[in-house]
Design a protein around this motif. Sequence first.
Motif, short mmCIF file in Angstrom:
data_model
loop_
_atom_site.label_atom_id
_atom_site.label_comp_id
_atom_site.label_asym_id
_atom_site.label_seq_id
_atom_site.Cartn_x
_atom_site.Cartn_y
_atom_site.Cartn_z
N THR A 95 54.11 -20.54 19.58
CA THR A 95 53.55 -22.75 19.68
C THR A 95 53.48 -22.53 17.83
N PHE B 163 55.75 -23.60 15.77
CA PHE B 163 56.62 -24.55 15.44
C PHE B 163 56.01 -25.58 14.34
N VAL B 164 55.05 -24.90 14.33
CA VAL B 164 54.30 -25.29 12.35
C VAL B 164 55.24 -25.00 11.75
N TYR B 165 55.35 -26.74 11.41
CA TYR B 165 55.87 -26.87 9.76
C TYR B 165 55.94 -27.78 9.23
N ILE C 296 66.12 -23.80 13.19
CA ILE C 296 65.18 -24.98 14.46
C ILE C 296 65.43 -25.72 15.37
N ARG D 153 60.92 -31.06 16.73
CA ARG D 153 59.45 -31.46 17.65
C ARG D 153 58.42 -30.53 17.36
N GLY D 154 57.45 -30.58 16.33
CA GLY D 154 57.32 -29.71 15.93
C GLY D 154 55.10 -30.00 15.94
N PHE D 155 54.23 -29.01 14.62
CA PHE D 155 53.61 -29.46 14.87
C PHE D 155 53.44 -29.23 13.21
N GLU D 156 52.21 -30.10 12.63
CA GLU D 156 51.51 -30.01 11.19
C GLU D 156 50.67 -29.58 11.04
N LYS D 157 50.08 -28.75 10.51
CA LYS D 157 49.00 -28.17 9.77
C LYS D 157 48.31 -29.08 9.04
N ARG E 180 46.25 -28.07 14.36
CA ARG E 180 47.40 -28.28 14.01
C ARG E 180 47.21 -29.50 14.64
N TRP F 33 59.73 -35.68 13.81
CA TRP F 33 60.47 -35.82 12.83
C TRP F 33 61.56 -36.08 13.69
#
Lengths: 269, 257
Positions: free
Chosen positions: A52, A55-57, B59, B79-83, B90, B95
């Motif tokens: 998981t 998947f941090v972009y 990706i 599809r993902g995450f932003e931190k 997160r 996008w």
Amino acid sequence: MLRLGFQLLGGVRTLQPSFSVKIEQIRTTYILKRRFPAALDKKNRAPKPLKTKNFVYDEVENTNLKAEPDLKLILTSFVEGIGLKNDIVSVRPNFGRSKLLSPGLAVYASPENLEKLKTELEKSSENIQPMQHSSRFAELTRRDLASRILIVLVNKENPWTIEKWHIRAAFRRSGICVPDHAIKMGDRTISGPNFELEKKQFLVTVTINNLETTPVRCMIRHWSSLPELRLPKVEGYLEPPYEPVFEDERQIIATLPLPPFCLKKSVAT
Amino acid sequence: MSAIKSRTTILNRLPECYQKFFKEWKYGHQAAVHYIPVEGKWKRNSETGEVKRIQNKPIPLTYPKEFDEGLWGGEAIVRGFEKRHQLRRRVPHFWFPMLQKSVLYSEILDKHMEIVVTPRTLRLVDQHYGFDNYILQTPPQDLKSNLGIKLKRTLLLALATQDFLPNNTAKREELLKKYQKHILPVEEAEWYGLTLSEALEKLGKHEEVPIQKIPLKVKFREEFIEQLKEKQTEVAATSPKSSWTDTLNPFKFNKTV
């Protein structure tokens, strides 16, 4: 985010979002980068599944915010304000795609097309064809002049006969430089001061780049250098109906396009 | 690879040109759109001197059902995450590509088409100097969508059969010369750009043998008539003169038989 808005409203379900809710959808393409790179796969084994945290972009770049470079095109026919036939022009991409490429007024300046153009030009140089347009702006200038009404100021007290330099000065007063050889006057003389000629129109012919010609309407206005002797102000004196000085010019004066401010007024009413 | 394995039995029955196309389309390496691939095989850490292998993992992209009705130029939903902060959890983030309707012109088909595209598609069309060039030169895994594949199929078929622009022979020959790299044999072009189900349907028609069903009673009757005819000829050949004793039938009046 919507839910946040509802909470702020105290759980009241309304369709109108509260002022605190910011509904914005910016849809663009991104170039991304993993913040935590994936683990290395082993050789000759199945690739490891992504975790998981892979998947941090992070955003590297947003290509849609960049300005696109200009398009290079070859015109296949004369386009007003853009260029003559066979000209190589560089235009903004969206304009080029929708207004030039899609209707077939231009083709891409690819190496093949450039070579084709070269051979065509060599062929056509042998048998020279008469030019139809002197420059890319000539047609626009011609249309602009045709829709103008040139105000020729003449003296109220001293006698005069209209000559070329009157017209040249009138053009200069409205911001256009016209040399004497480009102006062609009628054979008949117009002289005064004659108050019957006030606000009446006659035609002169203007030649652009020795090629395009157009008749231009000239309106006679009497003028005095002394403010107390001037004629009283008239509202809307440039609007039709137009009266000619010579009766045979009436039809041409009527067929020339109206000045832009008249068109705007007619649309508004 | 496992995905290919499970379908090998079906794929192996299909012609080789289709197998090649299908593997390219579904499992080929896509061009890097949403990430910048690192070049080279190995990288040395400048401080420690440690050498590590470089691995470009693409990706993962998500394809919604609208994807098949447009030309997105290799873009899709990420599809993902932003931190957003070091000390925060997160946050999920999608996008999206920027979609717009645009009119594209195909020289070969002589048609203007309204297609949903992205700015990247338009830029790619410009770089290839035309829509037909873009479709023909781009590998199927980058076109990806059903619409892109079908467009490529129609263009290839038109080039293979040479039946486009029926009213303008001069233009047609010029275009055939321009796109001569992409001219395939007709059989290959007919298999190109089919989905798996369409290909199987085509295969079924190909392999089908017309079965003639004749009722048994008709078959037996004909056999019986032939037998009788043979008997007649035999009798005629062996005994041209029949004696009167042959006409006697001793079982004639025996009703039990």
